[in-house]
Scaffold this motif. Structure first.
Motif, PDB file in Angstrom:
ATOM      1  N   ASP A  88       0.897  -1.307  -0.199  1.00  0.00           N
ATOM      2  CA  ASP A  88      -0.362  -0.047   0.578  1.00  0.00           C
ATOM      3  C   ASP A  88       0.926   1.093   0.029  1.00  0.00           C
ATOM      4  OD1 ASP A  88       0.826  -0.095   2.513  1.00  0.00           O
ATOM      5  OD2 ASP A  88      -0.852   0.337   3.837  1.00  0.00           O
ATOM      6  N   VAL A  89       0.703   2.327   0.132  1.00  0.00           N
ATOM      7  CA  VAL A  89       0.636   3.410  -0.159  1.00  0.00           C
ATOM      8  C   VAL A  89       2.485   3.922   1.284  1.00  0.00           C
ATOM      9  CG1 VAL A  89       0.789   6.289   0.105  1.00  0.00           C
ATOM     10  CG2 VAL A  89      -1.118   4.894  -1.225  1.00  0.00           C
ATOM     11  N   ASP A  90       1.506   3.734   2.702  1.00  0.00           N
ATOM     12  CA  ASP A  90       3.047   3.797   3.527  1.00  0.00           C
ATOM     13  C   ASP A  90       3.806   2.586   3.162  1.00  0.00           C
ATOM     14  OD1 ASP A  90       3.619   4.545   6.153  1.00  0.00           O
ATOM     15  OD2 ASP A  90       2.146   3.121   7.268  1.00  0.00           O
ATOM     16  N   GLY A  91       3.571   1.517   2.509  1.00  0.00           N
ATOM     17  CA  GLY A  91       4.694   0.547   2.451  1.00  0.00           C
ATOM     18  C   GLY A  91       5.328   0.700   1.332  1.00  0.00           C
ATOM     19  N   THR A  92       4.995   1.455   0.515  1.00  0.00           N
ATOM     20  CA  THR A  92       5.801   1.527  -0.293  1.00  0.00           C
ATOM     21  C   THR A  92       6.838   2.797  -0.711  1.00  0.00           C
ATOM     22  OG1 THR A  92       3.766   3.006  -2.162  1.00  0.00           O
ATOM     23  CG2 THR A  92       4.486   0.480  -2.968  1.00  0.00           C
ATOM     24  N   THR A  93       5.851   4.010  -0.079  1.00  0.00           N
ATOM     25  CA  THR A  93       6.818   4.910   0.348  1.00  0.00           C
ATOM     26  C   THR A  93       8.022   4.658   0.863  1.00  0.00           C
ATOM     27  OG1 THR A  93       5.211   5.753   2.108  1.00  0.00           O
ATOM     28  CG2 THR A  93       4.792   6.692   0.131  1.00  0.00           C
ATOM     29  N   ALA A  94       7.980   3.960   2.939  1.00  0.00           N
ATOM     30  CA  ALA A  94       8.815   3.813   3.498  1.00  0.00           C
ATOM     31  C   ALA A  94       9.495   2.571   2.406  1.00  0.00           C
ATOM     32  CB  ALA A  94       8.134   2.831   4.470  1.00  0.00           C
ATOM     33  N   VAL A  95       9.449   1.673   1.362  1.00  0.00           N
ATOM     34  CA  VAL A  95      10.546   1.112   1.000  1.00  0.00           C
ATOM     35  C   VAL A  95      11.305   2.137  -0.073  1.00  0.00           C
ATOM     36  CG1 VAL A  95      11.028  -0.579  -0.664  1.00  0.00           C
ATOM     37  CG2 VAL A  95       9.591  -1.188   0.958  1.00  0.00           C
ATOM     38  N   ALA A  96      10.622   2.885  -0.602  1.00  0.00           N
ATOM     39  CA  ALA A  96      11.052   3.914  -1.074  1.00  0.00           C
ATOM     40  C   ALA A  96      12.079   5.250  -0.271  1.00  0.00           C
ATOM     41  CB  ALA A  96      10.354   4.868  -2.076  1.00  0.00           C
ATOM     42  N   LEU A  97      12.072   5.320   0.186  1.00  0.00           N
ATOM     43  CA  LEU A  97      12.618   5.827   1.588  1.00  0.00           C
ATOM     44  C   LEU A  97      14.025   5.164   2.075  1.00  0.00           C
ATOM     45  CD1 LEU A  97      11.807   8.152   4.146  1.00  0.00           C
ATOM     46  CD2 LEU A  97      13.125   6.547   4.851  1.00  0.00           C
ATOM     47  N   CYS A 257      10.442  15.018  -4.670  1.00  0.00           N
ATOM     48  CA  CYS A 257      11.181  13.969  -5.747  1.00  0.00           C
ATOM     49  C   CYS A 257      10.282  13.849  -6.710  1.00  0.00           C
ATOM     50  CB  CYS A 257      11.032  12.446  -4.627  1.00  0.00           C
ATOM     51  SG  CYS A 257       9.585  11.749  -4.826  1.00  0.00           S
ATOM     52  N   LYS A 258      11.012  13.785  -8.179  1.00  0.00           N
ATOM     53  CA  LYS A 258      10.494  13.880  -9.231  1.00  0.00           C
ATOM     54  C   LYS A 258       8.940  12.482  -9.319  1.00  0.00           C
ATOM     55  CE  LYS A 258      14.375  15.427 -11.249  1.00  0.00           C
ATOM     56  NZ  LYS A 258      14.953  15.986  -9.729  1.00  0.00           N
ATOM     57  N   GLY A 259       9.325  11.699  -8.379  1.00  0.00           N
ATOM     58  CA  GLY A 259       8.382  11.079  -9.174  1.00  0.00           C
ATOM     59  C   GLY A 259       6.912  11.700  -8.380  1.00  0.00           C
ATOM     60  N   LEU A 260       7.245  12.221  -6.961  1.00  0.00           N
ATOM     61  CA  LEU A 260       5.603  12.612  -6.308  1.00  0.00           C
ATOM     62  C   LEU A 260       5.059  14.414  -7.398  1.00  0.00           C
ATOM     63  CD1 LEU A 260       6.475  12.545  -2.693  1.00  0.00           C
ATOM     64  CD2 LEU A 260       4.625  11.096  -4.201  1.00  0.00           C
ATOM     65  N   GLN A 261       6.245  15.097  -7.952  1.00  0.00           N
ATOM     66  CA  GLN A 261       6.162  15.854  -8.838  1.00  0.00           C
ATOM     67  C   GLN A 261       5.541  15.119 -10.008  1.00  0.00           C
ATOM     68  OE1 GLN A 261       6.780  19.209  -8.672  1.00  0.00           O
ATOM     69  NE2 GLN A 261       5.452  19.307 -10.986  1.00  0.00           N
ATOM     70  N   ALA A 262       5.313  14.196 -10.553  1.00  0.00           N
ATOM     71  CA  ALA A 262       4.850  13.605 -11.482  1.00  0.00           C
ATOM     72  C   ALA A 262       3.467  12.954 -11.164  1.00  0.00           C
ATOM     73  CB  ALA A 262       5.016  12.318 -12.192  1.00  0.00           C
ATOM     74  N   LEU A 263       3.019  12.675 -10.547  1.00  0.00           N
ATOM     75  CA  LEU A 263       1.858  12.498  -9.892  1.00  0.00           C
ATOM     76  C   LEU A 263       1.057  13.942  -9.419  1.00  0.00           C
ATOM     77  CD1 LEU A 263       1.971   9.160  -7.125  1.00  0.00           C
ATOM     78  CD2 LEU A 263       1.647   9.376  -9.632  1.00  0.00           C
ATOM     79  N   ILE A 303      11.376   6.341  -6.711  1.00  0.00           N
ATOM     80  CA  ILE A 303      12.595   6.533  -6.526  1.00  0.00           C
ATOM     81  C   ILE A 303      13.057   6.883  -7.555  1.00  0.00           C
ATOM     82  CG2 ILE A 303      12.499   4.523  -4.997  1.00  0.00           C
ATOM     83  CD1 ILE A 303      14.039   2.302  -6.774  1.00  0.00           C
ATOM     84  N   ALA A 304      12.452   7.564  -8.437  1.00  0.00           N
ATOM     85  CA  ALA A 304      13.246   7.900 -10.179  1.00  0.00           C
ATOM     86  C   ALA A 304      13.767   8.614 -10.124  1.00  0.00           C
ATOM     87  CB  ALA A 304      11.817   8.573 -11.004  1.00  0.00           C
ATOM     88  N   SER A 305      14.895   8.806 -10.420  1.00  0.00           N
ATOM     89  CA  SER A 305      16.325   9.578 -10.505  1.00  0.00           C
ATOM     90  C   SER A 305      16.072  10.723 -11.783  1.00  0.00           C
ATOM     91  CB  SER A 305      16.876   9.509 -10.117  1.00  0.00           C
ATOM     92  OG  SER A 305      17.558   8.264 -11.607  1.00  0.00           O
ATOM     93  N   SER A 306      15.123  10.282 -12.814  1.00  0.00           N
ATOM     94  CA  SER A 306      15.121  11.658 -13.426  1.00  0.00           C
ATOM     95  C   SER A 306      13.021  11.686 -13.528  1.00  0.00           C
ATOM     96  CB  SER A 306      15.731  10.951 -14.715  1.00  0.00           C
ATOM     97  OG  SER A 306      15.252  10.080 -15.969  1.00  0.00           O
ATOM     98  N   ALA A 307      13.006  13.184 -14.311  1.00  0.00           N
ATOM     99  CA  ALA A 307      11.662  13.681 -14.630  1.00  0.00           C
ATOM    100  C   ALA A 307      10.682  12.090 -15.419  1.00  0.00           C
ATOM    101  CB  ALA A 307      11.693  15.211 -15.335  1.00  0.00           C
ATOM    102  N   GLU A 308      12.050  11.948 -16.757  1.00  0.00           N
ATOM    103  CA  GLU A 308      11.702  11.122 -18.167  1.00  0.00           C
ATOM    104  C   GLU A 308      11.217   9.315 -17.211  1.00  0.00           C
ATOM    105  OE1 GLU A 308      13.981  14.759 -19.155  1.00  0.00           O
ATOM    106  OE2 GLU A 308      14.859  12.553 -18.137  1.00  0.00           O
ATOM    107  N   THR A 309      12.336   8.579 -16.302  1.00  0.00           N
ATOM    108  CA  THR A 309      11.803   8.133 -15.537  1.00  0.00           C
ATOM    109  C   THR A 309      10.389   8.076 -14.525  1.00  0.00           C
ATOM    110  OG1 THR A 309      13.665   7.474 -15.681  1.00  0.00           O
ATOM    111  CG2 THR A 309      12.944   6.616 -14.280  1.00  0.00           C
ATOM    112  N   ALA A 310      10.552   9.397 -14.093  1.00  0.00           N
ATOM    113  CA  ALA A 310       9.282   9.581 -13.655  1.00  0.00           C
ATOM    114  C   ALA A 310       7.522  10.265 -14.566  1.00  0.00           C
ATOM    115  CB  ALA A 310       9.046  10.257 -12.715  1.00  0.00           C
TER     116      ALA A 310
END
Length: 566
Positions: A88-97, A257-263, A303-310
């Motif tokens: 879920d969101v909590d788990g995936t954000t925890a893993v990403a961090l 972060c790039k991923g949240l910016q995309a969202l 965890i995306a490091s670039s805007a394109e990947t995100a």
């Protein structure tokens, strides 16, 4: 549905007057502060101007020093480390961090998210086998594991050490992991007990950074992920969570972060995000990855490091969210029809619905929607892996977990807490379970609990709502559980000119009270009140005070939560 209006107890008049004079605020605002534990100028400074240094020392948490030492040893010995988290969101954000932080320090590291349908919630035997077969000797589990007694024993047999970071309530036995970080442990003296799973990941990397003299910026750059977890996991916005959410929202709105910016871009929202915006816009998109497809896609995004990947990862996640919404809408429609077409079901004090073809990934959302509609304990069931799986939701004040315990002989497995839970059972037990659950709920729930309540902060004169009041009111944010947007009551108001119905039976009107200024209002789902409030008839309203933006013009608007006519 009619709702009960429950007015909070008045704060002590002398304390209100003292604080009001000391801070130069209205009595209503002073009362709000006192209810939130703000009794002095220093309290007010601490609450309204939090600093990151107010966070607790992470080494106050039981086993934290052991966890840090084990990670240090793994890095020093070049061991393979696996970051393991819920889907879920909590788990995936925890893993990403956690993965992103340690990836900068150690190259032999990867992450693992269990498959919702093949492995189920939490640490799985498949996940342990995956780690063993690939040579991982240390697994850091986030947002799960506190009850994984047998699985941790199995991991030890396979020469795998676990560090558990979980925020759920432990059972009588604590798993025999190398370290178990859970502030809800009976033997843990950590001052704040309500951290999210991602919040625990943050405390772990905070501790590691302190011990290894890593700059604080390398930790706080992940606060946007923590804020998303706090909002999406519906943990209290109090104490340490409020500080984390405060600075996390700042990071999300200024430099995500790039991923949240995309969202954020996918949401098409132009102004700042609040906790509510995360709940309704960002959280569902991240959750959809695990509900419909593979939650690893959510981690790839975060965890995306670039805007394109995100952008590419965000496209996939958004696509799955669209698919999730379609399943949600279709199943909700079917479920409502099943109840509506059965007078017996309409009149029950609980809802238990089963359809073997319903998508397991959205039955929890459907259960929440049915609870909103009928406001009673609700269970939605579907077939999964040869068994029947269910998602359960409760109403305020009713302990769902206790009710399930009374039916446990009919269940294969169940778990959760007072207001939300999951279960599995054999298909032949569904009918007997439905009957038993209704009997248990009917015997233990009161009529009051079956009527949704509106908790009213205080009575407010419309004339007291001005720019200063609104500015201070907004400083009580971030709003969320145990610090909800305050609902006020104003009595004997009247509609100015005529109200109108807009959208799907929403009431739009302008009101005033005696000689007060006029206030535009929106009352969602209240179109049936149109005739009762027109022609200058007096009525009472309860509402939240919001800002409405229209063509760059900002005005104060009242969001009506209830109308009471005379």
């Amino acid at each position: 549905m009619e709702k009960r209006w429950v007015e909070q107890e008045k704060a002590d008049a002398q304390l209100v007057e003292k604080l009001s004079n000391e801070l130069n605020v209205s009595g209503v605002l002073a009362s709000m502060m006192l209810r939130r534990g703000i009794a002095t100028l220093e309290d007010a400074k601490s609450f309204f101007r939090p600093t990151i240094n107010q966070l607790h020392d992470p080494f106050l948490m039981a086993d934290m020093a052991i966890a840090v030492a084990r990670i240090e040893a793994a890095i020093a010995d070049n061991e393979q480390i696996l970051i393991y988290g819920d889907y879920d969101v909590d788990g995936t954000t925890a893993v990403a961090l956690t993965y992103s932080f340690f990836k900068k320090l150690h190259h032999k590291i990867d992450y693992y998210i269990p498959d919702r349908y093949q492995e189920g919630y939490g640490i799985s035997y498949q996940g342990i086998d995956y780690a063993a077969e690939r040579g991982y000797t240390l697994v850091i589990a986030l947002d799960c594991g506190i009850k994984a007694i047998e699985k941790i024993n199995y991991a030890k047999e396979r020469n795998i050490d676990f560090i558990i970071c979980d925020h759920h309530l432990p059972g009588l036995e604590i798993p025999k992991a190398v370290a178990v970080l859970d502030p809800k442990r009976a033997d843990c003296n950590y001052p704040y007990k309500e951290l999210s799973g991602c919040g625990l990941g943050y405390k772990l990397i905070q501790a590691f950074a302190l011990k290894n003299k890593i700059d604080r910026s390398e930790v706080d750059c992940f606060l946007d992920l923590v804020a998303v977890s706090i909002a999406s996991d519906i943990v209290p916005i109090t104490g340490e969570n409020r500080i984390l959410a405060y600075f996390g929202l700042k990071k999300l709105n200024e430099n995500p972060c790039k991923g949240l910016q995309a969202l954020k871009e996918l949401s098409n929202k132009t102004d700042d995000f609040s906790i509510t915006d995360i709940v309704f816009s960002i959280g569902p998109r991240i959750n959809a990855a695990g509900r419909i497809d593979d939650a690893k896609n959510a981690v790839k995004l975060l965890i995306a490091s670039s805007a394109e990947t995100a952008e590419d990862a965000g496209f996939i996640v958004n696509l799955k969210n669209t698919e999730r919404r379609e399943h949600d809408a279709n199943i909700t429609e079917q479920a409502l029809a099943m109840i509506g077409n059965s007078p017996e079901m309409v009149n029950r004090k609980s809802t238990v619905l089963y359809h073997e073809s319903w998508h397991k990934g959205v039955i929890g959302i459907v259960a929440s929607r049915l609870t909103e509609k009928y406001y009673r304990p609700t269970i939605v069931l579907t077939k999964s892996n040869g068994l029947v799986s269910g998602s359960c939701r409760s109403v305020s004040g009713y302990d769902l977990y206790e009710a399930l315990t009374a039916c446990s002989d009919l269940l294969e497995q169940y778990g959760g807490h007072k207001y939300a839970a999951g279960l599995t059972m054999k298909a032949e037990n569904v009918e007997a379970f439905s009957k038993r659950f209704e009997e248990v709920v009917s015997a233990s729930i009161t009529d009051n609990l079956l009527t949704q309540e509106i908790v009213i902060e205080d009575e407010l004169a419309l004339g007291d709502i001005d720019a200063k009041f609104f500015r201070i009111l907004n400083q009580f944010a971030p709003f969320g559980p145990q610090n909800m947007p305050p609902v006020f009551i104003s009595r004997n108001v009247s509609s100015y000119r005529y109200g109108s119905i807009v959208g799907n039976n929403h009431l739009k009107m302008t009101i005033r009270q005696k000689d007060s200024p006029l206030f535009d209002c929106i009352a969602f789902g209240c179109g049936d009140y149109l005739e009762q409030i027109n022609f200058g008839k007096p009525f009472d309203v309860c509402y939240t005070v919001e800002q409405n933006v229209w063509k760059e013009r900002k005005t104060i608007q009242l969001n009506i939560k209830g109308i009471r006519t005379y």
